[in-house]
Design a protein around this motif. Structure first.
Motif, short mmCIF file in Angstrom:
data_model
loop_
_atom_site.label_atom_id
_atom_site.label_comp_id
_atom_site.label_asym_id
_atom_site.label_seq_id
_atom_site.Cartn_x
_atom_site.Cartn_y
_atom_site.Cartn_z
N ARG A 220 0.84 -1.20 0.00
CA ARG A 220 0.00 0.00 0.00
C ARG A 220 0.88 1.25 0.00
O ARG A 220 1.86 1.34 0.73
CB ARG A 220 -0.90 0.01 1.23
CG ARG A 220 -1.85 1.20 1.28
CD ARG A 220 -2.89 1.07 2.38
NE ARG A 220 -3.77 2.25 2.35
CZ ARG A 220 -3.85 3.16 3.32
NH1 ARG A 220 -3.09 3.02 4.41
NH2 ARG A 220 -4.64 4.22 3.22
N GLN A 221 0.48 2.22 -0.83
CA GLN A 221 1.18 3.52 -0.81
C GLN A 221 0.61 4.34 0.33
O GLN A 221 -0.61 4.50 0.44
CB GLN A 221 0.95 4.27 -2.14
CG GLN A 221 1.70 5.60 -2.22
CD GLN A 221 1.40 6.36 -3.50
OE1 GLN A 221 0.26 6.39 -3.97
NE2 GLN A 221 2.44 6.94 -4.09
N ILE A 222 1.49 4.78 1.25
CA ILE A 222 1.02 5.53 2.42
C ILE A 222 1.66 6.91 2.40
O ILE A 222 2.85 7.07 2.67
CB ILE A 222 1.40 4.79 3.72
CG1 ILE A 222 0.91 3.32 3.66
CG2 ILE A 222 0.79 5.48 4.93
CD1 ILE A 222 1.52 2.43 4.70
N SER A 223 0.86 7.90 2.05
CA SER A 223 1.37 9.29 2.01
C SER A 223 0.73 10.03 3.17
O SER A 223 -0.26 10.75 3.01
CB SER A 223 0.97 9.94 0.68
OG SER A 223 1.36 9.10 -0.37
N SER A 230 9.16 7.96 2.87
CA SER A 230 9.59 6.84 1.99
C SER A 230 8.44 5.89 1.67
O SER A 230 8.44 5.25 0.64
CB SER A 230 10.74 6.08 2.66
OG SER A 230 10.32 5.66 3.98
N TYR A 231 7.44 5.82 2.54
CA TYR A 231 6.32 4.88 2.31
C TYR A 231 5.33 5.41 1.28
O TYR A 231 4.40 4.72 0.90
CB TYR A 231 5.59 4.59 3.63
CG TYR A 231 6.50 4.03 4.69
CD1 TYR A 231 6.84 4.76 5.82
CD2 TYR A 231 7.06 2.77 4.53
CE1 TYR A 231 7.69 4.25 6.78
CE2 TYR A 231 7.92 2.24 5.49
CZ TYR A 231 8.24 3.00 6.61
OH TYR A 231 9.10 2.49 7.56
N GLY A 232 5.59 6.66 0.83
CA GLY A 232 4.74 7.23 -0.21
C GLY A 232 5.36 7.12 -1.60
O GLY A 232 4.72 7.39 -2.60
N GLU A 233 6.62 6.67 -1.66
CA GLU A 233 7.28 6.54 -2.96
C GLU A 233 6.62 5.45 -3.79
O GLU A 233 6.48 4.31 -3.32
CB GLU A 233 8.75 6.16 -2.75
CG GLU A 233 9.59 7.29 -2.15
CD GLU A 233 9.66 8.46 -3.12
OE1 GLU A 233 8.88 9.42 -2.93
OE2 GLU A 233 10.45 8.40 -4.07
N PRO A 234 6.18 5.75 -5.03
CA PRO A 234 5.47 4.72 -5.84
C PRO A 234 6.30 3.48 -6.09
O PRO A 234 5.80 2.36 -6.12
CB PRO A 234 5.16 5.45 -7.15
CG PRO A 234 5.27 6.89 -6.84
CD PRO A 234 6.29 7.03 -5.74
N PRO A 262 -1.85 2.95 -4.42
CA PRO A 262 -2.74 3.72 -3.51
C PRO A 262 -4.10 3.06 -3.39
O PRO A 262 -4.71 2.67 -4.38
CB PRO A 262 -2.84 5.08 -4.21
CG PRO A 262 -2.57 4.82 -5.65
CD PRO A 262 -1.63 3.64 -5.70
N PHE A 263 -4.54 2.81 -2.16
CA PHE A 263 -5.92 2.35 -1.93
C PHE A 263 -6.30 2.70 -0.49
O PHE A 263 -5.44 2.81 0.37
CB PHE A 263 -6.11 0.87 -2.21
CG PHE A 263 -5.36 -0.07 -1.31
CD1 PHE A 263 -4.00 -0.32 -1.51
CD2 PHE A 263 -6.00 -0.72 -0.26
CE1 PHE A 263 -3.30 -1.20 -0.68
CE2 PHE A 263 -5.32 -1.61 0.56
CZ PHE A 263 -3.96 -1.85 0.35
N GLY A 264 -7.60 2.96 -0.28
CA GLY A 264 -8.04 3.41 1.04
C GLY A 264 -7.81 4.89 1.19
O GLY A 264 -7.36 5.56 0.25
N PRO A 265 -8.11 5.45 2.39
CA PRO A 265 -7.97 6.90 2.60
C PRO A 265 -6.52 7.32 2.33
O PRO A 265 -5.60 6.82 2.95
CB PRO A 265 -8.36 7.08 4.07
CG PRO A 265 -8.38 5.74 4.68
CD PRO A 265 -8.57 4.74 3.60
N ARG A 266 -6.35 8.22 1.34
CA ARG A 266 -5.02 8.53 0.83
C ARG A 266 -4.06 9.05 1.91
O ARG A 266 -2.88 8.74 1.89
CB ARG A 266 -5.13 9.58 -0.30
CG ARG A 266 -5.75 9.03 -1.58
CD ARG A 266 -4.85 7.99 -2.26
NE ARG A 266 -5.46 7.44 -3.48
CZ ARG A 266 -6.28 6.38 -3.47
NH1 ARG A 266 -6.63 5.82 -2.31
NH2 ARG A 266 -6.79 5.90 -4.59
N ASP A 267 -4.52 9.84 2.81
CA ASP A 267 -3.56 10.51 3.70
C ASP A 267 -3.51 9.85 5.07
O ASP A 267 -3.11 10.44 6.05
CB ASP A 267 -3.98 11.98 3.85
CG ASP A 267 -5.39 12.08 4.43
OD1 ASP A 267 -5.76 13.18 4.87
OD2 ASP A 267 -6.08 11.04 4.45
#
Ligand SMILES: O=c1ccn([C@@H]2O[C@H](COP(=O)(O)OP(=O)(O)O[C@H]3O[C@H](CO)[C@@H](O)[C@H](O)[C@H]3O)[C@@H](O)[C@H]2O)c(=O)[nH]1
Ligand SMILES: O=P(O)(O)OC[C@H]1O[C@](O)(CO)[C@@H](O)[C@@H]1O
Length: 689
Positions: A220-223, A230-234, A262-267
């Protein structure tokens, strides 16, 4: 005795009629009345025949009443004789019925045995493929094909370097927790622990295997401001692919990558229990990525034809659920690894007795998780487990799997016998490896005071033997850091059972006097900022330290880095300490093999994978995690009996090499290659390989 002559007469009559005690008498028709007419009438024989053929016990009592009432002596005697015979006859009849029942049950047992022999023949036909063995204790007999213990993998071709011309694309899915390649924040929360380490190390190791071109680890992408950027890097490269033999570049896409969808609440960084509603969104995003990657790889190495994933491998219930959907959409085999299983967790939490099933479901969404595991079982070609025990006692709890039935179904399928639509995935034990690069070369068991005291007393920045910073961080809690250190290292999850360990330590005076206790429980800034279960564990720990006045005896540092962990193991080993994993249930237990690699004997829960690790390494003691006294006794034994300690330390070192990622991957690829081929690109007559 004249009075008893009649008995002899009757006995003769029995012999004549072929009856005899215990003999099975043919049922004889009653003598016709013409016997009387012909003068051959023999009252004794008559009675015997009469009794054997006619009477039953229902009117026995009435007869008895008549006999008692009979005045005439002769008549009375005759009636008594008659009664005796009827009682005898009924007894024999009962024996006959019993014997017949025995015969019937013996026949039933024989039929069942025949059936079992059939099934066993099926299984053994199947077992000849190296499915024998009951766990890590037979690790030397496990699926990992090692020279000395080469399994009879009859129809499986072991993956070897001659596969290097293949260019496989493998997709791993691990949805929850904080996943990155370096400085993993293991233990930061309940979702970031062993599985994160396992999948990252597996991806790296697979990418290094001959024939593997690219490995994508989808997560999961976590921004979110709550977590590192770093957990938001694609995309994150874990390792570049190996040069091919000719030294040519193998293409910019080769190697292992983390791909964040990305999935679920983005931020928001949300708990794994709250991800279930967004699984479909992940699948959509993952499908888009895989289609694009397959096309790109096709341009690079596929001669223009898409390079589809060789396998889609889901890790844990949520990723298994997702992989099942992806496998169906792409018509690519799916593999599953559970890491930790919902039915087992539910069973242990109920046994602990602190929460109702409703509360457990509300906290852990355990029923949705179990549904995901059952769906995964239905879709998977192969389930990779870390121990034999995981198959028998954990997967064995599931509707979608039964050890014996799976083998019979497989044997029947092999013989082309109808399985009536029943299908079960194959289970294969492939223990995880570990990254030995962090293990300091085996040192002779140092004299505790000599080595550690020297190190500590001479510590200063200029000293060539400056001790690791984490040692200081731990020792600042301890009045006497030279005492043997009991080390527990885990996510502060309730199921890790840290509070029972603390209670055992706090209530055992000899242990308190002889040893220190170090609790590494993830990373925390503020307990109030931790998730529910973890916060309650930490709060309880602090209250218990106060209750038992363990200040100076227990270390519980707030922070540590991934690179500190080997040093922490080393510190405990230098004090001749012990590693303990008291978890209510531990599917495998990476910390146990890490501790063994660093020369630490173990005390571990007897629930789960540690049983098989112990059988492989023989480096400690197993305990019932619900038995506080047993935990204290085992710890006391290992810290006080130095010979036992040394034997366990050396045993651990002797076999730890069995937990190797290259060996894991060789077996992994061998078994995946044998999965049912599905995709046109693999259309060959023999299993893919
Ligand atoms: O504060 C901590 C806590 C844990 N770890 C590391 O995190 C991992 C924890 O793995 P493990 O001890 O196996 O526990 P879990 O996190 O619960 O891992 C799950 O997944 C693992 C891999 O499949 C299985 O071995 C476990 O049984 C299963 O519960 C180990 O490498 C530890 O070194 C840390 O570095 N710091
Ligand atoms: O305790 P649970 O709910 O069974 O989950 C085990 C957790 O440990 C992990 O290893 C953490 O990475 C994952 O398998 C999972 O998030």
């Amino acid at each position: 005795m004249a009075g008893n002559e009649w008995i002899n007469g009757y006995l003769e009559a029995i012999l004549d009629s072929g009856g005899g005690a215990g003999a099975i008498e043919e049922h004889k028709p009653a003598p016709s009345m013409n016997l009387r007419e012909t003068g051959d009438f023999n009252p004794t024989r008559y009675f015997v025949e009469e009794v054997v053929t006619g009477v039953d016990e229902t009117d026995l009592h009435r007869t008895w009443i008549k006999v008692v009432a009979t005045r005439n002596t002769r008549e009375r005697s005759s009636r008594l004789e008659n009664m005796c015979w009827r009682i005898w006859h009924l007894t024999r009849k009962k024996k006959q019925l019993e014997w017949e029942e025995l015969q019937r049950s013996a026949n039933r047992r024989w039929e069942r045995e025949l059936g079992r022999r059939d099934a066993t023949e099926d299984m053994s036909e199947d077992l000849s493929e190296g499915e024998k063995g009951d766990g890590l204790g037979d690790l030397v007999q496990s699926e990992t094909p090692r020279k000395r213990f080469q399994r009879n993998l009859s129809n499986l071709e072991v993956w070897s370097d001659d596969k290097k011309e293949k260019k496989l694309y493998i997709v791993l899915v691990s949805l929850h927790g904080l996943v990155r390649g370096d400085n993993m924040e293991l233990g930061r929360d309940s979702d970031t622990g062993g599985q994160v380490k396992y999948v990252v190390e597996l991806a790296r190791a697979l990418a290094r295997m001959p024939g593997v071109y690219r490995v994508d680890l989808l997560t999961r992408q976590i921004s979110s401001a709550e977590v590192d950027w770093s957990y938001g890097e694609p995309t994150e490269m874990l390792t570049a692919g190996p040069e091919d033999d000719g030294g040519n570049e193998v293409g910019e896409s080769s190697g292992a990558y983390i791909v964040r969808i990305p999935f679920g609440p983005r931020d928001k960084y949300i708990l794994k229990e709250l991800l279930w509603p967004y699984i479909q969104e992940f699948v959509d995003g993952a499908l888009t990525h895989i289609l694009n990657m397959s096309k790109a790889l096709g341009e690079q190495i596929g001669g223009g034809q898409p390079v589809w994933p060789y396998v889609i491998h889901g890790h844990y219930a949520d990723a298994g659920d997702s992989a099942a959907l992806l496998s169906g959409a792409l018509n690519v085999p799916m593999v599953l690894t559970g890491h930790s299983l919902g039915r087992n967790k539910l069973e242990q939490l109920l046994k602990q007795g602190r929460q109702s099933k409703e509360d457990i479901n509300s906290t852990y969404k355990i029923m949705r998780r179990i549904e995901g595991e059952e769906l995964s079982l239905d879709a998977a070609e192969l389930v990779i487990t870390s121990t034999r025990q995981e198959i028998d006692e954990q997967w064995g709890l599931y509707d979608g799997f039964d050890v014996k039935l799976e083998r019979v179904l497989r044997a029947r399928a092999r013989r082309g016998v109808n399985c009536h639509g029943r299908y079960m995935p194959r289970m294969v034990v492939i223990p995880p490896g570990m990254d030995f690069s962090s293990v300091v070369v085996q040192e002779e068991a140092p004299e505790v005071d000599g080595e550690l005291a020297t190190l500590i007393s001479s510590v200063d920045d200029s000293s060539p033997k400056a001790i690791p910073a984490i040692w200081s961080e731990v020792m600042r809690f301890l009045t006497n850091p030279h005492k043997p250190m009991i080390l527990a290292l885990s996510r502060p999850d309730p199921k890790k059972n840290i509070t029972t360990l603390l209670k055992a330590f706090g209530e055992c005076r000899p242990l308190r006097e002889l040893a220190n206790l170090t609790l590494i429980m993830g990373n925390r800034d503020d307990i109030d900022g931790m998730t529910g279960g973890n916060a309650s564990v930490l709060t309880t720990v602090l209250k218990m330290i106060d209750k038992y006045d363990l200040y100076g005896l227990v270390a519980y540092p707030k922070h540590h880095r991934q690179a500190d962990v080997p040093e922490i193991y080393r510190l405990a080993a230098k004090t001749k300490g012990v590693f303990i994993n008291p978890a209510l249930v531990e599917p495998f237990g990476l910390t146990l093999i890490e501790a063994a690699a660093h020369g630490l004997p173990m005390v571990a829960t007897k629930n789960g994978g540690p049983v098989d690790i112990h059988r492989a390494l023989n480096n400690g003691l197993l305990v019932d995690p619900h038995d506080q006294q047993a935990i204290a006794d085992a710890l006391l034994k290992l810290v006080s009996e130095k010979n036992l300690w040394s034997d366990c330390r050396n045993n651990g070192w002797k076999n730890i090499h069995l937990f190797s990622w290259p060996e894991h991957c060789r077996t992994y690829l061998t078994r995946v290659a044998a999965c049912r081929m599905r995709h046109p690109q693999w259309q060959t007559d023999t299993p893919r390989g």
